[in-house]
Design an enzyme around this catalytic site. Sequence first.
Site, mmCIF file in Angstrom:
data_model
loop_
_atom_site.group_PDB
_atom_site.id
_atom_site.type_symbol
_atom_site.label_atom_id
_atom_site.label_comp_id
_atom_site.label_asym_id
_atom_site.label_seq_id
_atom_site.Cartn_x
_atom_site.Cartn_y
_atom_site.Cartn_z
ATOM 1 N N LYS A 1 1.520 -1.266 0.060
ATOM 2 C CA LYS A 1 0.318 -0.309 0.047
ATOM 3 C C LYS A 1 0.674 1.498 0.048
ATOM 4 C CE LYS A 1 -3.453 -2.177 2.555
ATOM 5 N NZ LYS A 1 -4.432 -2.862 3.327
ATOM 6 N N ILE A 2 2.319 0.978 -0.205
ATOM 7 C CA ILE A 2 3.411 2.445 0.206
ATOM 8 C C ILE A 2 4.803 1.476 -0.534
ATOM 9 C CG2 ILE A 2 4.652 3.676 1.658
ATOM 10 C CD1 ILE A 2 3.120 4.545 3.350
#
Length: 313
Positions: free
Chosen positions: A279-280
């Site tokens: 997600k990052i």
Amino acid sequence: MATSPIKDYTLKGVSSFWQLAQRFGESGGFMAREVAKASDILFEMCSDIRCTKFLSFTANLVATGLRGVIAEMIREGLVDVIITTGGTLDHDIARSLGGAYLKGDFDEDDKKLRTRGIHRLGNIFVPVESYGPIIERFTRAMLQDLYDREHLSTRELAEEIGKRLDDENSILAQAYKKKIPIYIPGIVDSSFGTQLFIASQKRRLFIDLLRDEKELMDIVFSAQKTGGIIIGGGISKHHLLWYNQYREGLDYAVGITTSQEYDGSLSGAKLNEAISWSKIKTHAKVALVYGDATIVLPLILLALYERRGALKG
């Protein structure tokens, strides 16, 4: 491994928060350094013309004066997409239409407040007449105007609210003027959402969450780079992170929270945990400040504005 020495600093010659943030960075101590880091990342993110900037926040902040700061962020072009919670609609409508939110106390007797017709939100008092009745009247009138529209997404509902509010400190009004989409995945968890349910019992009315999701997917996949300004936790934080995993994650992330990770909650999860979920990005620039957003956000934004020279007077 850290290699730079910690430096002592004084306040002599400091005339702006940007200058103070630089000294925070040199001091090497605790959250001061993280505030400096967040300030630097936010500046870089907002200066990167290839970056689509997502903002998520929780509704409690809209009950405070920080509502005006968030509306200002929209006016100043710091935001491209907003994800928030249902209560944001409630507080923004109520306050835009004259609802009086009052300074209160965390330790007030809640039983006495109930008998006086006052809701307590932390140390903010919200008189009953400044909340529910205002939201209900507004929402019923708006839905009557939209009677012929059976399918509405939360983005469309936010736009319809925004164009009916005349308040420079309204987040919804500013987003409508700047054409910034607002998505509310948990819209029914609100007074506004309850009115949607009541209306749906009397007419054909469907809230098209899947259209919202399709739009978010399109935004994410069309972006060259993405950045997240994540204030607080809950569904808005997770939604921002969730959709960015489909492009291998955010390129920039700045978070402000008071939650801790030890219970395994999403709200308390450190932003670095999101790297393991894609997600990052692994090379993303990330800062997480532990502190009250009503204090931290204005400070890092002030440093940004001073650095950019964006605010005139």
